[in-house]
Design a protein around this motif. Structure first.
Motif, short mmCIF file in Angstrom:
data_model
loop_
_atom_site.label_atom_id
_atom_site.label_comp_id
_atom_site.label_asym_id
_atom_site.label_seq_id
_atom_site.Cartn_x
_atom_site.Cartn_y
_atom_site.Cartn_z
N ALA A 386 4.41 1.91 5.79
CA ALA A 386 3.95 2.48 7.05
C ALA A 386 4.48 3.90 7.23
O ALA A 386 3.76 4.80 7.68
CB ALA A 386 4.38 1.59 8.21
N MET A 387 5.75 4.11 6.91
CA MET A 387 6.32 5.45 7.02
C MET A 387 5.60 6.43 6.10
O MET A 387 5.27 7.55 6.49
CB MET A 387 7.81 5.41 6.68
N SER A 388 5.33 6.01 4.88
CA SER A 388 4.65 6.87 3.93
C SER A 388 3.21 7.15 4.38
O SER A 388 2.73 8.28 4.26
CB SER A 388 4.65 6.22 2.54
N SER A 389 2.53 6.12 4.88
CA SER A 389 1.15 6.29 5.33
C SER A 389 1.07 7.30 6.48
O SER A 389 0.16 8.15 6.52
CB SER A 389 0.58 4.94 5.78
N TYR A 390 2.00 7.24 7.40
CA TYR A 390 2.02 8.19 8.52
C TYR A 390 2.28 9.60 8.01
O TYR A 390 1.63 10.57 8.43
CB TYR A 390 3.09 7.79 9.53
N SER A 391 3.22 9.72 7.10
CA SER A 391 3.54 11.04 6.55
C SER A 391 2.36 11.64 5.82
O SER A 391 2.04 12.83 5.97
CB SER A 391 4.75 10.92 5.61
N VAL A 392 1.66 10.83 5.03
CA VAL A 392 0.49 11.31 4.29
C VAL A 392 -0.61 11.75 5.24
O VAL A 392 -1.23 12.80 5.04
CB VAL A 392 -0.01 10.20 3.34
N ALA A 393 -0.85 10.96 6.29
CA ALA A 393 -1.90 11.32 7.26
C ALA A 393 -1.57 12.64 7.95
O ALA A 393 -2.47 13.47 8.18
CB ALA A 393 -2.06 10.20 8.29
#
Length: 466
Positions: A386-393
């Motif tokens: 989830a942390m990575s997905s938010y950062s990528v977005a």
């Protein structure tokens, strides 16, 4: 009477001595590694997103109303709450096992001697008798080896497990409602973009017809513009179907019949929160499914204790008393009777069954421990994802905005060149328009990814139940 009392006291003393020889083990949480579970430690600290109330995380009033409705009406959550009541009833039952059982009754017995027995009749003996009796019986099993105590602890662990399971259902429900809501808003936005694109392409097709009449473009440009128009139009039914299915899925989560769902817009969604994960050890106290797995292990541990006690004798004290007479008028005249006994029962022929029971319990205990450890690792993975997905977005956001801006200019420039110059053709316009629509739809997906990443991080950290 005095001798009987002494015997009882001796029996109780023996039971106390036996009770000092424990066969069960005290539960101690196994040392499970909770440090350094997070792959990315940039969001760690003393604060934790999971401590935030869901009303504060989701400022959209329409979404707040839907979550409140779901928490009230969702059938999975209602079922989880009923399981709590079931486990609490089992706990009460295990507590009552520590208390003596007490029963009372009255009976009337009529008897007659047989013809053969009458041959031994002697003077004064009654051949036909009716006996009236009223009695009270009590029984108490002394928990020498901890069987009842282990049963109680196991029942308590199951209560805690069912409560944690209900919290896990609640956190998942909130996340599912929010994710479906944001998906609905994204589909609305994509549908609006596609409809606007269709309107533009209908206008383009009319423009191409006019340019052909003026010999600026040929017939190929006209048919290509018409095909381009229908390429946008054919996407609309699929988007509308996706909207309907998402509304239906959200309605089921709310415990209502499938139907329309009131909502705002994707552009109005803003989450101004500090995405802090806290310490990885917080997963043990915040995440309900981790707690549920831990309590399941506790229950299995006590079940193993219970299986050990079957190898040892049980000690019970029984007592009874009442009044008995062969005549109702004499019921209260010297008709008192009583009995008291202590019994020590040692299993002999069922050792094979006891060994199998213990082996089964030990295997189930190890399974529960493995599940506990796996659940903890899965939780840390979900936090990391989830942390990575938010950062990528977030990283894609600026690039996507620039891409859309330049593609809009590209569409305008190629249309102008097509109108006023012969150095370009409609294929260039078609390509730039298709690229623009794709980028606009992808921009909506980026926004949805960002919103859902926050929701998934909130759930992964155990938020939503406090």
């Amino acid at each position: 009477m005095k001798r009987t009392n002494n015997e009882i006291l001796i029996g109780l003393a023996l039971a106390g001595a036996l009770a000092s020889c424990r066969v069960t083990k005290n539960y101690k949480p196994d040392s499970i590694q909770t440090a350094h579970l997070y792959r990315d430690t940039t969001g760690t600290g003393s604060t934790n997103l999971a401590d935030l109330p869901w009303q504060q995380l989701f400022p959209d009033t329409e979404l707040q109303a839907l979550i409140s409705e779901g928490l009230k009406n969702n059938f999975d959550l209602k079922t989880a709450l009923q399981r709590i009541l079931e486990s609490e009833a089992t706990l009460k039952q295990s507590k009552s096992a520590f208390l003596p059982t007490l029963s009372a009754g009255v009976d009337v017995t009529k008897s007659q001697l047989s013809q053969a027995a009458q041959a031994f009749y002697f003077s004064g003996m009654k051949l036909n008798t009716t006996t009236y009796r009223a009695q009270v019986n009590a029984s108490w099993e002394i928990d020498i080896w901890g069987k009842l105590k282990s049963s109680k602890k196991m029942a308590l662990a199951n209560v805690l497990k069912s409560e944690a399971a209900a919290r896990a259902v609640q956190t998942q429900l909130i996340a599912d409602i929010a994710n479906n809501y944001y998906t609905l808003l994204a589909l609305d936005k994509q549908l609006a973009i596609t409809k606007q694109t269709l309107t533009n392409r209908i206008s383009d097709a009319e423009t191409m017809k006019t340019l052909k009449e003026n010999a600026v473009v040929n017939g190929a440009a006209v048919v290509q513009s018409e095909a381009n128009r229908y390429a946008a139009e054919v996407a609309i039914p699929d988007l509308e179907q996706s909207i309907l299915e998402t509304e239906n899925a959200l309605s089921i989560l709310l415990g209502r019949a499938p139907g329309a769902v009131s909502r705002t817009s994707l552009d109005s969604q803003e989450m101004k929160v500090d995405l802090k994960t806290g310490l990885s050890s917080d997963l043990l106290k915040n995440r309900p499914d981790v707690q549920e797995a831990q309590y399941a292990f506790m229950s299995a541990f006590e079940n193993t204790n219970l299986a050990r006690t079957y190898f040892y004798p049980s000690f019970a004290i029984t007592a009874g008393g009442g009044i008995s007479s062969i005549a109702l008028e004499d019921m209260f005249k010297k008709s008192l009777f009583y009995s008291i006994a202590g019994a020590l029962t040692q299993p002999i022929l069922n050792q094979g069954q006891n060994k199998a029971r213990l082996r089964t319990a030990q295997a189930q205990q190890q399974e529960a421990l493995n599940t506990f450890q796996q659940t903890l690792l899965t939780a840390s993975k979900e936090v990391s994802n989830a942390m990575s997905s938010y950062s990528v977005a977030c990283r894609k956001q600026h690039s996507r905005e620039m891409q859309i801006s330049y593609l809009e200019k590209s569409v305008d420039f190629t249309k102008d060149l097509l109108t006023y110059s012969s150095s370009t053709n409609f294929t260039d316009v078609l390509t730039s328009e298709q690229n623009l629509l794709s980028a606009q739809l992808s921009g909506v997906e980026d926004k949805l990814q960002q919103l859902q990443a926050v929701v998934n991080l909130y759930r992964a950290l155990g938020g939503g139940w406090k």
